[in-house]
Design a protein around this motif. Structure first.
Motif, short mmCIF file in Angstrom:
data_model
loop_
_atom_site.label_atom_id
_atom_site.label_comp_id
_atom_site.label_asym_id
_atom_site.label_seq_id
_atom_site.Cartn_x
_atom_site.Cartn_y
_atom_site.Cartn_z
N ARG A 71 0.83 -1.22 0.00
CA ARG A 71 0.00 0.00 0.00
C ARG A 71 0.85 1.26 0.00
O ARG A 71 0.54 2.24 -0.67
CB ARG A 71 -0.95 -0.03 1.19
CG ARG A 71 -2.09 -1.01 1.01
CD ARG A 71 -3.13 -0.91 2.13
NE ARG A 71 -4.20 -1.85 1.88
CZ ARG A 71 -4.27 -3.08 2.38
NH1 ARG A 71 -3.32 -3.52 3.17
NH2 ARG A 71 -5.28 -3.88 2.10
N GLU A 72 1.95 1.25 0.76
CA GLU A 72 2.87 2.41 0.76
C GLU A 72 3.47 2.63 -0.62
O GLU A 72 3.55 3.77 -1.09
CB GLU A 72 3.98 2.20 1.79
CG GLU A 72 3.51 2.29 3.22
CD GLU A 72 4.58 1.89 4.23
OE1 GLU A 72 5.73 1.57 3.82
OE2 GLU A 72 4.27 1.88 5.44
N ALA A 73 3.84 1.55 -1.30
CA ALA A 73 4.42 1.67 -2.64
C ALA A 73 3.38 2.19 -3.64
O ALA A 73 3.72 2.96 -4.53
CB ALA A 73 4.97 0.33 -3.10
N ILE A 74 2.13 1.79 -3.45
CA ILE A 74 1.06 2.30 -4.31
C ILE A 74 0.90 3.80 -4.13
O ILE A 74 0.77 4.55 -5.10
CB ILE A 74 -0.26 1.53 -4.05
CG1 ILE A 74 -0.15 0.09 -4.52
CG2 ILE A 74 -1.44 2.24 -4.70
CD1 ILE A 74 -1.29 -0.81 -4.07
N GLU A 75 0.93 4.25 -2.89
CA GLU A 75 0.82 5.69 -2.60
C GLU A 75 1.97 6.46 -3.23
O GLU A 75 1.77 7.54 -3.81
CB GLU A 75 0.78 5.94 -1.10
CG GLU A 75 -0.53 5.54 -0.46
CD GLU A 75 -0.52 5.74 1.06
OE1 GLU A 75 0.31 6.53 1.56
OE2 GLU A 75 -1.34 5.10 1.73
N VAL A 76 3.17 5.93 -3.12
CA VAL A 76 4.34 6.60 -3.69
C VAL A 76 4.22 6.64 -5.22
O VAL A 76 4.52 7.67 -5.83
CB VAL A 76 5.65 5.88 -3.27
CG1 VAL A 76 6.83 6.37 -4.06
CG2 VAL A 76 5.88 6.07 -1.77
#
Length: 190
Positions: free
Chosen positions: A183-188
């Motif tokens: 999820r963090e990578a998606i946000e980035v």
């Protein structure tokens, strides 16, 4: 974004229960074949102590997620590759997602008959998967077997060594316990 999975993986079931509305393409593959291709071994099966631990761990994750964990009592009789081929017969998108959710639930959450093509097609039909009435005749065909072999080879070629594996571009995230990183990578990336 891609989700590579095999129904024989209980951690993939757990991950599927948590992906919510993430826009992921769903890629079934044969985890046992991938492991052979990349030199991995199913240590939770080959090591009794680790297998015992994994059973407790699965229960903890299911409790944390608030989802049922009830492995299908006919697990050893279910042909895993048949479930994967049936999934490949359903076009990726909303219909495949319905199929994947129904099959995971029948395998790990709320057991349902999965021993024959007719039973699998009936389960998918009851889940509202469009076109499932023709699946019983298709899922054991050579065309879907070739698609599964190609999907498995492609997964191994990307570096997949087990299930579940998620990708954002070339970045891989392995395991249900990596969903926060995903999820963090998606946000980035957004």
């Amino acid at each position: 974004m891609a989700f590579h999975f095999d129904y024989r993986s209980p951690y993939s079931y757990l991950a599927m229960t948590q992906i919510g509305d993430l826009d992921l393409t769903l890629h079934p593959f044969d985890v046992i074949d991938v492991m052979k291709r990349v030199g991995n071994t199913p240590t939770t099966i080959t090591c009794k102590v680790k297998g015992h631990y994994a059973n407790a761990d699965l229960g903890r994750w299911a409790g944390r997620y608030g989802v049922p964990l009830s492995p299908n009592p006919k697990m050893r009789e279910i042909e895993g590759r048949r479930l994967l081929r049936a999934t490949l017969a359903v076009p990726d998108g909303p219909e495949r997602r319905k199929a994947v959710e129904a099959l995971f639930k029948a395998m790990w959450g709320e057991p349902a008959p999965l021993g024959s093509p007719t039973e699998i097609a009936a389960l998918l039909s009851s889940a509202g998967v469009a076109g499932s009435e023709n699946l019983a005749e298709q899922m054991d065909g050579e065309e879907l077997e070739a698609l599964l072999d190609a999907a498995t080879a492609a997964a191994a070629g990307k570096g997949v060594f087990g299930s579940p594996s998620f990708f954002i571009g070339d970045a891989m995230f392995f395991g249900n316990d990596r969903l926060e990183f995903l999820r963090e990578a998606i946000e980035v990336a957004a």
